[in-house]
Design an enzyme around this catalytic site. Structure first.
Site, PDB file in Angstrom:
ATOM      1  N   LYS A  38      -9.434   4.913   5.009  1.00 48.72           N
ATOM      2  CA  LYS A  38      -8.215   4.543   5.749  1.00 48.72           C
ATOM      3  C   LYS A  38      -8.293   3.099   6.247  1.00 48.72           C
ATOM      4  CE  LYS A  38      -7.458   5.872   9.994  1.00 48.72           C
ATOM      5  NZ  LYS A  38      -7.233   6.591  11.250  1.00 48.72           N
ATOM      6  N   LYS A  50     -15.368  10.408  14.897  1.00 52.10           N
ATOM      7  CA  LYS A  50     -15.619   9.365  15.902  1.00 52.10           C
ATOM      8  C   LYS A  50     -16.903   9.614  16.676  1.00 52.10           C
ATOM      9  CE  LYS A  50     -11.165   7.286  16.883  1.00 52.10           C
ATOM     10  NZ  LYS A  50     -10.195   6.943  17.929  1.00 52.10           N
ATOM     11  N   LYS A  84      -8.256  -0.491  12.417  1.00 57.85           N
ATOM     12  CA  LYS A  84      -8.547  -1.676  13.229  1.00 57.85           C
ATOM     13  C   LYS A  84     -10.031  -1.757  13.556  1.00 57.85           C
ATOM     14  CE  LYS A  84      -5.839   0.896  16.574  1.00 57.85           C
ATOM     15  NZ  LYS A  84      -4.485   0.935  17.060  1.00 57.85           N
TER      16      LYS A  84
HETATM   17  P1  TYM Z   1      -3.627   5.266  16.517  1.00 54.09           P
HETATM   18  O1  TYM Z   1      -3.563   4.278  17.629  1.00 54.09           O
HETATM   19  O2  TYM Z   1      -4.917   5.428  15.777  1.00 54.09           O
HETATM   20  O3  TYM Z   1      -2.532   4.927  15.444  1.00 54.09           O
HETATM   21  C1  TYM Z   1      -1.177   4.762  15.819  1.00 54.09           C
HETATM   22  C2  TYM Z   1      -0.255   5.267  14.724  1.00 54.09           C
HETATM   23  O4  TYM Z   1      -0.516   4.565  13.506  1.00 54.09           O
HETATM   24  C3  TYM Z   1      -0.776   5.500  12.468  1.00 54.09           C
HETATM   25  N1  TYM Z   1      -1.789   4.928  11.572  1.00 54.09           N
HETATM   26  C4  TYM Z   1      -1.662   4.875  10.250  1.00 54.09           C
HETATM   27  N2  TYM Z   1      -0.677   5.290   9.438  1.00 54.09           N
HETATM   28  C5  TYM Z   1      -0.854   5.100   8.113  1.00 54.09           C
HETATM   29  N3  TYM Z   1      -1.964   4.503   7.588  1.00 54.09           N
HETATM   30  C6  TYM Z   1      -2.977   4.090   8.367  1.00 54.09           C
HETATM   31  N4  TYM Z   1      -4.044   3.507   7.848  1.00 54.09           N
HETATM   32  C7  TYM Z   1      -2.851   4.274   9.779  1.00 54.09           C
HETATM   33  N5  TYM Z   1      -3.648   3.966  10.843  1.00 54.09           N
HETATM   34  C8  TYM Z   1      -2.983   4.384  11.933  1.00 54.09           C
HETATM   35  C9  TYM Z   1      -1.308   6.740  13.178  1.00 54.09           C
HETATM   36  O5  TYM Z   1      -1.148   7.890  12.387  1.00 54.09           O
HETATM   37  C10 TYM Z   1      -0.456   6.748  14.420  1.00 54.09           C
HETATM   38  O6  TYM Z   1       0.791   7.348  14.167  1.00 54.09           O
HETATM   39  N6  TYM Z   1      -3.875   9.626  18.910  1.00 54.09           N
HETATM   40  C11 TYM Z   1      -2.995   8.567  18.482  1.00 54.09           C
HETATM   41  C12 TYM Z   1      -2.236   7.915  19.611  1.00 54.09           C
HETATM   42  C13 TYM Z   1      -1.467   8.851  20.475  1.00 54.09           C
HETATM   43  C14 TYM Z   1      -0.260   9.524  20.128  1.00 54.09           C
HETATM   44  C15 TYM Z   1       0.105  10.267  21.296  1.00 54.09           C
HETATM   45  C16 TYM Z   1       0.517   9.561  18.982  1.00 54.09           C
HETATM   46  C17 TYM Z   1      -1.788   9.224  21.753  1.00 54.09           C
HETATM   47  N7  TYM Z   1      -0.828  10.056  22.255  1.00 54.09           N
HETATM   48  C18 TYM Z   1       1.259  11.046  21.282  1.00 54.09           C
HETATM   49  C19 TYM Z   1       1.668  10.351  18.988  1.00 54.09           C
HETATM   50  C20 TYM Z   1       2.026  11.087  20.142  1.00 54.09           C
HETATM   51  C21 TYM Z   1      -3.828   7.495  17.797  1.00 54.09           C
HETATM   52  O7  TYM Z   1      -5.001   7.325  18.060  1.00 54.09           O
HETATM   53  O8  TYM Z   1      -3.118   6.694  17.002  1.00 54.09           O
END
Ligand code: TYM
Length: 344
Positions: free
Chosen positions: A203, A120, A206
């Site tokens: 991947k 990022k 969004k």
């Molecule tokens: P984020 O917002 O990028 O994504 C949220 C969740 O969706 C999953 N995900 C995917 N799984 C499979 N294939 C994909 N292409 C894909 N894109 C996204 C992510 O693995 C995630 O589970 N850091 C985290 C948010 C967060 C969090 C937390 C998660 C903040 N605090 C505490 C768990 C516990 C994030 O940016 O996810």
């Protein structure tokens, strides 16, 4: 689901950033599984992590809309805000407070090794926000503020959950306590890494500039069907075994998506479609996706018509989250040597 060897009872926490619309990746890798955990009767806490979202620039009005839309997505996908706690992170200030404590536990070297930070921040890391660098430490605070034992996530978050374990272990060790659990990541199912529909080696995200690369949970039936029909594939028929998908990332991605949407294993999908071309498989996938996803989009639209009700649900969730978080934060501050003399 194995339980960590300590005194903590099973509790699930997970979060999603409201930094754009929810995608099929978020749905299959996270949200669909959040619903399953809730329905297994485990205590579940789900958070729209708006404090994480602002580690990169967010337009304030859009952030508010996207947070409400993500909440609508959770409910439309099956999260029951009475059975699960559903809230946005910034309404429980203890996340930021524990995040600070963890900034003082985590090491710069640990953060420097995070692949998501490297991706990022890119080459120009001097211009990245300090928040983006410290992001995994706030994520550890999200999880440990509730003494969560299990965190369902997609494959891309594994390293961050491992860092959360390191922070818990270092805190416990440094202060000579057994206060924070060593949380387990739960990465299960056929679609823990959903790939772009335009490039099976990237991947689904969004933030991809191409809308055709992803399915948005708000897409209507025609758009969903069209995106799957146009998804990149090769010209070979589907193989007889999973092994045959090894060097075919686009085909493998579509098989995994089919499997996850239909609650089957990829092997079962291959058994069903072995030898068939994409002329057959893609329309079947498009129909399946429309059947599973369009009710969610319709329900989201209905919920979004009443933003005040969404705000009420998030406020109620935040109140309930705060009740769990406050004593854990207070004890953390006590352990670290902060004077706690106000008792209001
Ligand atoms: P984020 O917002 O990028 O994504 C949220 C969740 O969706 C999953 N995900 C995917 N799984 C499979 N294939 C994909 N292409 C894909 N894109 C996204 C992510 O693995 C995630 O589970 N850091 C985290 C948010 C967060 C969090 C937390 C998660 C903040 N605090 C505490 C768990 C516990 C994030 O940016 O996810």
């Amino acid at each position: 689901m194995s339980t960590p060897k300590n005194q903590f009872s099973p509790r699930i926490f997970s979060g999603i950033q409201p930094s754009g619309g929810l995608t099929l990746g978020n749905y299959l890798g996270a949200l669909k599984r959040f619903v399953e955990k809730q329905n297994e009767g485990i205590e579940t806490i789900y958070c729209l992590v708006d404090l994480h979202a602002i580690t990169v620039w967010q337009d304030p009005a859009r952030l508010r809309d996207q947070t409400r839309e993500a909440a609508a997505g959770f409910i439309a996908a099956g999260i029951d805000p009475k059975r699960s706690i559903l809230f946005n992170q910034s309404q429980v200030s203890a996340h930021a407070e524990l995040g600070w404590i963890f900034n003082c536990v985590a090491r710069m070297g640990w953060m420097n090794r995070m692949t998501q930070w490297k991706d990022k921040a890119g080459k120009d890391s001097e211009k990245a926000s300090l928040g983006l660098f410290a992001y995994p430490s706030l994520m550890a605070a999200d999880i440990l503020l509730y003494h969560a034992t299990h965190v369902p996530v997609g494959e891309d978050q594994k390293q961050h959950v491992e860092l959360c374990r390191d922070i818990a272990a270092k805190f416990n060790h440094d202060y000579g306590v057994d206060f924070f659990p060593i949380t387990q990541p739960v990465i299960e199912g056929a679609a823990t890494r959903v790939m772009s529909l335009r490039d099976g080696t990237k991947k689904m995200s969004k933030s991809d500039p191409s809308d055709a690369s992803r399915i948005n949970l708000t897409d209507d039936s025609d758009t969903i069907a069209q995106k799957f029909r146009k998804a990149k594939t090769d010209s070979e028929p589907l193989p007889e075994t999973l092994e045959g998908l090894k060097d075919r990332p686009d085909a493998k991605n579509l098989v995994n998506i089919f499997a996850a949407l239909s609650d089957q294993s990829p092997t079962e999908v291959i058994n069903q479609y072995a030898g068939q071309g994409f002329g057959t498989f893609k329309p079947a996938l498009a129909d399946l996706a429309v059947e599973k996803l369009s009710p969610i989009a319709n329900e989201m639209k209905r919920l979004m018509a009443d933003p005040a009700e969404i705000d009420r649900i998030l406020g109620d969730g935040a109140d309930r989250a705060d009740v769990i978080a406050q004593p854990i934060l207070a004890r953390t501050l006590e352990i670290t040597g902060m004077i706690r003399s106000r008792r209001t």
